[in-house]
Scaffold this active site. Structure first.
Site, PDB file in Angstrom:
ATOM      1  N   THR A 146       0.869  -1.187   0.000  1.00 60.79           N
ATOM      2  CA  THR A 146       0.000   0.000   0.000  1.00 60.79           C
ATOM      3  C   THR A 146       0.902   1.233   0.000  1.00 60.79           C
ATOM      4  O   THR A 146       1.349   1.676  -1.040  1.00 60.79           O
ATOM      5  CB  THR A 146      -0.970  -0.005   1.195  1.00 60.79           C
ATOM      6  OG1 THR A 146      -0.244  -0.262   2.398  1.00 60.79           O
ATOM      7  CG2 THR A 146      -2.029  -1.076   1.019  1.00 60.79           C
ATOM      8  N   LYS A 170       3.685  -6.927   4.103  1.00 61.34           N
ATOM      9  CA  LYS A 170       3.445  -5.537   3.750  1.00 61.34           C
ATOM     10  C   LYS A 170       3.185  -4.766   5.030  1.00 61.34           C
ATOM     11  O   LYS A 170       2.673  -5.299   6.014  1.00 61.34           O
ATOM     12  CB  LYS A 170       2.277  -5.380   2.774  1.00 61.34           C
ATOM     13  CG  LYS A 170       0.901  -5.766   3.289  1.00 61.34           C
ATOM     14  CD  LYS A 170       0.191  -4.785   4.196  1.00 61.34           C
ATOM     15  CE  LYS A 170       0.170  -3.374   3.615  1.00 61.34           C
ATOM     16  NZ  LYS A 170      -0.495  -2.433   4.619  1.00 61.34           N
ATOM     17  N   THR A 181       0.298  -3.034  11.308  1.00 63.63           N
ATOM     18  CA  THR A 181      -0.689  -3.099  10.229  1.00 63.63           C
ATOM     19  C   THR A 181      -0.060  -3.843   9.078  1.00 63.63           C
ATOM     20  O   THR A 181       0.537  -3.269   8.195  1.00 63.63           O
ATOM     21  CB  THR A 181      -1.185  -1.729   9.769  1.00 63.63           C
ATOM     22  OG1 THR A 181      -2.166  -1.932   8.769  1.00 63.63           O
ATOM     23  CG2 THR A 181      -0.121  -0.841   9.240  1.00 63.63           C
ATOM     24  N   GLU A 261       6.565   4.838   7.423  1.00 60.07           N
ATOM     25  CA  GLU A 261       6.177   6.050   6.717  1.00 60.07           C
ATOM     26  C   GLU A 261       6.933   7.279   7.197  1.00 60.07           C
ATOM     27  O   GLU A 261       6.808   7.691   8.350  1.00 60.07           O
ATOM     28  CB  GLU A 261       4.666   6.282   6.879  1.00 60.07           C
ATOM     29  CG  GLU A 261       3.835   5.247   6.154  1.00 60.07           C
ATOM     30  CD  GLU A 261       2.355   5.343   6.465  1.00 60.07           C
ATOM     31  OE1 GLU A 261       1.572   4.776   5.692  1.00 60.07           O
ATOM     32  OE2 GLU A 261       1.987   5.972   7.477  1.00 60.07           O
ATOM     33  N   ASN A 380       0.244  10.797   6.314  1.00 59.20           N
ATOM     34  CA  ASN A 380      -0.990  10.320   6.928  1.00 59.20           C
ATOM     35  C   ASN A 380      -2.102  11.353   6.905  1.00 59.20           C
ATOM     36  O   ASN A 380      -3.247  11.025   7.243  1.00 59.20           O
ATOM     37  CB  ASN A 380      -0.703   9.859   8.362  1.00 59.20           C
ATOM     38  CG  ASN A 380      -0.035   8.507   8.380  1.00 59.20           C
ATOM     39  OD1 ASN A 380      -0.696   7.486   8.232  1.00 59.20           O
ATOM     40  ND2 ASN A 380       1.287   8.494   8.509  1.00 59.20           N
ATOM     41  N   SER A 385      -9.613   9.062   2.628  1.00 58.94           N
ATOM     42  CA  SER A 385     -10.702   8.632   1.767  1.00 58.94           C
ATOM     43  C   SER A 385     -11.207   9.755   0.882  1.00 58.94           C
ATOM     44  O   SER A 385     -12.051   9.553   0.040  1.00 58.94           O
ATOM     45  CB  SER A 385     -11.859   8.094   2.626  1.00 58.94           C
ATOM     46  OG  SER A 385     -12.261   9.068   3.570  1.00 58.94           O
TER      47      SER A 385
END
Length: 385
Positions: A146, A170, A181, A261, A380, A385
């Site tokens: 992702t 991942k 995650t 990240e 982030n 969305s």
């Protein structure tokens, strides 16, 4: 270096249109036997995605013959229709492979609340089935990414290469226990019964993935599935297999940390001389979750006071007036007072070590985290969305 390195496994990864980027987004890993023993661990988050709810039932008998994974949508909090999508995808995989849907683990990753197009997934199953091969591991590893910038893969071989373990993972954000995650598929051609696989997997994840605490945020989709084909015909001892599996999981965890990240630093926090291992983990995790400490490392500031402040929030056994702290090998704090000159600490390298001596026993543990950067906040805030 893939899940198809061990004998008895094939895999595929393809782009079926789930990602706007057009990158690979659907993967399938299949155990061709002769044995189909398995073990799986899931997120401990009470808010679980539909694929986790489905797969929790699949793995109860210790048999998994295939894992189907999609990126581009978590299929979490998508209602009954989302669960039906998971079920039908498992059914479609079962039909394509001539196995029962109850032997198919389903995994999804991406935005919560995003329901992927069901027909797109069902059609994609046949795309993957047509591409299954012993060389498909790399494609599968790329398809589950992702926000990852690189795929994560590891192979560990047993003595004389008689058997091996392969893994892909991942994960680049929301890295926190339990598991981070992450989606992980691990394969082995060793002969290992399901009960031993379960014991070994739980022992391995306890000191690897569960010690990775990048940002304190726990996901809804975490899944680590281990499948054994038995194709090597070799049965390692429980100790040999657990050690190799722990090595593989630790390497994958470090790859996840390296790709966290926006991170500039990878931080290993080791707590020494704790009364118990649980105390050591609690102390390390408290420091790992301190935004003040993580921001200081980003600013290359060896602020050991923020370490002690975090230690003090725990229930671990220690004397607050007798704590030692080192950063990158420099003991900046002794007996809870200033010691060596903090200017001697070089925080320019990516790797950072923090050592905390509780002087309360002989247990120790290491927790891994990363610094808090502008890039993390940007990524982030933009990934929405």
């Amino acid at each position: 270096m893939s899940v198809t390195h061990p004998a008895g496994f094939v895999a595929a990864g393809a782009a079926i249109g789930l990602k706007a980027s057009g990158n690979k987004d659907f993967a399938l890993v299949v155990n061709q036997g002769p044995t189909f023993d398995s073990a799986t661990v899931f997120t401990s988050n009470r808010c679980k995605a539909n694929p986790v709810l489905w797969s929790e039932q699949v793995v109860k008998d210790g048999v998994v013959r295939a894992v189907i994974l999609n990126s581009g949508g978590a299929n979490c909090y998508t209602g009954p229709e989302g669960f039906l999508t998971t079920h039908q995808v498992a059914e479609e995989v079962g039909k394509a492979l001539d196995i029962g849907a109850g032997d198919v683990v389903v995994c999804s990753t991406g935005l919560i609340g995003l329901a992927n197009d069901r027909q797109q997934l069902l059609d994609g199953v046949h795309t993957l089935h047509a591409q299954l091969s012993a060389d498909g591991g790399n494609d599968a590893a790329e398809a589950i990414m992702t926000t990852d910038t690189v795929s994560k893969q590891v192979v560990v071989e047993g003595p004389d290469g008689a058997w091996s373990i392969g893994g892909m993972a991942k994960g680049a954000g929301m890295l926190a226990p339990a598991l981070a995650t992450m989606l992980v598929v691990i394969t082995t051609d060793a002969v290992v019964p399901a009960a031993q696989l379960d014991a070994s997997l739980r022992a391995a994840t306890r000191v690897s993935f569960d010690r990775l605490d990048s940002d304190g945020c726990q996901s809804t989709n975490d899944t680590v599935t281990l499948m054994a084909s038995g194709a090597s015909g070799v049965t390692p001892t429980a100790e040999e297999f657990t050690a190799a599996l722990t090595d593989l999981c630790t390497q994958l965890a470090r790859q996840l940390l390296a790709d966290a990240e926006g991170a500039d630093h990878e931080i290993a926090i080791t707590t020494l001389n704790a009364a118990t291992e649980d105390d050591a983990v609690e102390v390390g995790r408290s420091v790992a979750r301190s935004n003040l400490f993580k921001a200081a490392v980003f600013g290359k500031d060896p602020n050991w006071g923020r370490v002690l402040a975090s230690v003090g929030t725990t229930s671990a056994a220690f004397d607050p007036a007798d704590l030692d702290v080192a950063m990158n090998g420099v003991w900046v704090c002794r007996n809870s007072t200033p010691a060596e000159d903090p200017s001697l600490v070089d925080l320019s390298p990516r790797a950072v070590t923090v050592t905390i001596d509780l002087k309360a026993g002989d247990a120790e543990a290491t927790v891994w985290t990363n610094d808090l950067t502008h890039a993390y906040v940007h990524e982030n805030s933009a990934y929405s969305s």
